[in-house]
Design an enzyme around this catalytic site. Structure first.
Site, short mmCIF file in Angstrom:
data_model
loop_
_atom_site.label_atom_id
_atom_site.label_comp_id
_atom_site.label_asym_id
_atom_site.label_seq_id
_atom_site.Cartn_x
_atom_site.Cartn_y
_atom_site.Cartn_z
N ASN A 1 -7.50 -9.46 7.50
CA ASN A 1 -7.46 -8.62 6.30
C ASN A 1 -6.98 -9.50 5.15
O ASN A 1 -5.78 -9.78 5.04
CB ASN A 1 -6.49 -7.45 6.54
N TRP A 2 -7.92 -9.93 4.34
CA TRP A 2 -7.57 -10.88 3.28
C TRP A 2 -6.82 -10.22 2.13
O TRP A 2 -6.30 -10.90 1.27
CB TRP A 2 -8.83 -11.56 2.72
N LYS A 3 -6.83 -8.90 2.09
CA LYS A 3 -6.20 -8.15 0.99
C LYS A 3 -6.75 -8.66 -0.36
O LYS A 3 -7.91 -9.07 -0.41
CB LYS A 3 -4.67 -8.24 1.08
N HIS B 1 -4.89 1.91 5.43
CA HIS B 1 -3.88 0.85 5.44
C HIS B 1 -2.63 1.35 4.70
O HIS B 1 -2.74 2.08 3.72
CB HIS B 1 -4.44 -0.41 4.76
N GLU C 1 -0.75 0.00 2.66
CA GLU C 1 -0.69 -0.32 1.22
C GLU C 1 -1.50 0.70 0.43
O GLU C 1 -1.15 1.06 -0.70
CB GLU C 1 -1.19 -1.75 0.98
N GLU D 1 0.25 -0.68 12.81
CA GLU D 1 0.89 -1.63 11.91
C GLU D 1 2.20 -1.02 11.41
O GLU D 1 2.20 -0.27 10.42
CB GLU D 1 -0.01 -1.92 10.71
N GLY E 1 3.80 -8.18 6.20
CA GLY E 1 4.11 -9.15 5.15
C GLY E 1 5.58 -9.51 5.07
O GLY E 1 6.01 -10.15 4.11
N SER F 1 2.83 -9.14 10.46
CA SER F 1 3.40 -10.47 10.69
C SER F 1 3.00 -11.06 12.04
O SER F 1 3.78 -11.78 12.67
CB SER F 1 4.94 -10.44 10.54
N GLY G 1 -2.97 -10.20 8.40
CA GLY G 1 -2.97 -10.30 6.94
C GLY G 1 -2.74 -11.74 6.51
O GLY G 1 -3.66 -12.57 6.53
N GLY G 2 -1.50 -12.07 6.16
CA GLY G 2 -1.15 -13.40 5.63
C GLY G 2 -1.73 -14.55 6.42
O GLY G 2 -2.27 -15.51 5.84
#
Ligand code: PGA
Length: 253
Positions: free
Chosen positions: A9-11, A97, A99, A169, A175, A215, A236-237
């Protein structure tokens, strides 16, 4: 047999050239290591879907969007419909998600509508759920996740549900560098599978892919994926660097 999936997930990261470089590196390495059981999904921002979709045609990864409109079509400025994604050969789409739940006030009802739009267009939803830190501290994580799943997904028929991928999640892990322990992940994944079994039966539950996200990185992926109910990850990251993402992919093989 349920699928093993690692999804990135590149966001809201990368410009076109960076995105191209990243996806090219992923494609090159997958050519060497891909197995039929391994499903790699890349979820770039909307403007890069077409480029990634084109690259995926010749490679061993699939492409997912990060969100979709809950409406079919019409006067919804800025929105992207499931039919538009389907017309670009997008196979997956993240929905719900945390966010989006937090910054765009997405309700379980809106998320359920998005899931329906995706299924009507043959796109597999990657349905996110997870508790916030105060909820875990109050030992309410199971209650919270059960509500998200029952309101977001349990309006589906068993046949529709077969296309769902779930991503657990915990919001406190996203993150933050504070990963759930393998025990915490396994416990929640087993709980989610038991909810599915109660609603749709054991066969459907056994076939449902449940990913862990929050994470998850090149160092901890193997230990997380070693759990029987953890079928892969939503990353993600660590999906923004080809080397890290590919290490996580290899941890799932
Ligand atoms: P993270 O994000 O890996 O950066 O914690 C995961 C996600 O939000 O999907």
């Amino acid at each position: 047999m349920r699928k093993k999936i690692v999804a990135g997930n590149w966001k809201m990261n990368k410009t076109f050239d960076d995105a191209y470089e990243l996806v090219e590196k992923i494609a090159d390495e997958l050519e060497k290591i891909a197995t039929p059981e391994m499903n790699v999904v890349v979820c770039p921002p909307f403007p890069f879907l077409e480029m990634c979709g084109d690259m995926s045609q010749e490679s061993f990864f699939a492409v997912g969007a990060q969100d979709v409109s809950e409406h079919e079509s019409g006067a919804y400025t800025g929105e992207v419909s499931a039919a538009m994604l389907a017309s670009m050969e997008i196979d997956y789409c993240i929905v719900g998600h945390s966010e989006r739940r937090a910054y765009h006030n997405e309700s379980n009802e809106a998320i359920a509508n998005k899931v329906k739009q995706l299924l009507a267009n043959d796109i597999s939803p990657i349905f996110c759920c997870g508790e916030k830190l105060p909820e875990r501290e109050a030992d309410k994580q199971f209650e919270v996740v059960e509500k998200q799943i029952s309101e977001g997904l349990f309006g589906l028929t068993a046949e529709e549900f077969a296309n769902i991928v779930i991503a657990y999640e915990p919001v406190w892990a996203i993150g933050t560098g504070k990963t759930a322990t393998p025990q915490q992940a396994q416990e929640m994944h087993a709980f989610i599978r038991s909810l599915i079994a109660k609603k749709y039966g054991k066969a459907v539950a056994d076939d449902t892919t449940i990913l862990y996200g929050g994470s998850c990185n090149a160092k901890n992926a193997k230990e997380l994926f070693a759990n029987p109910d953890v079928d892969g990850g939503l990353i993600g990251g660590a999906s923004l660097k080809a080397e890290d993402f590919l290490t996580i992919v290899k941890a799932r093989i």
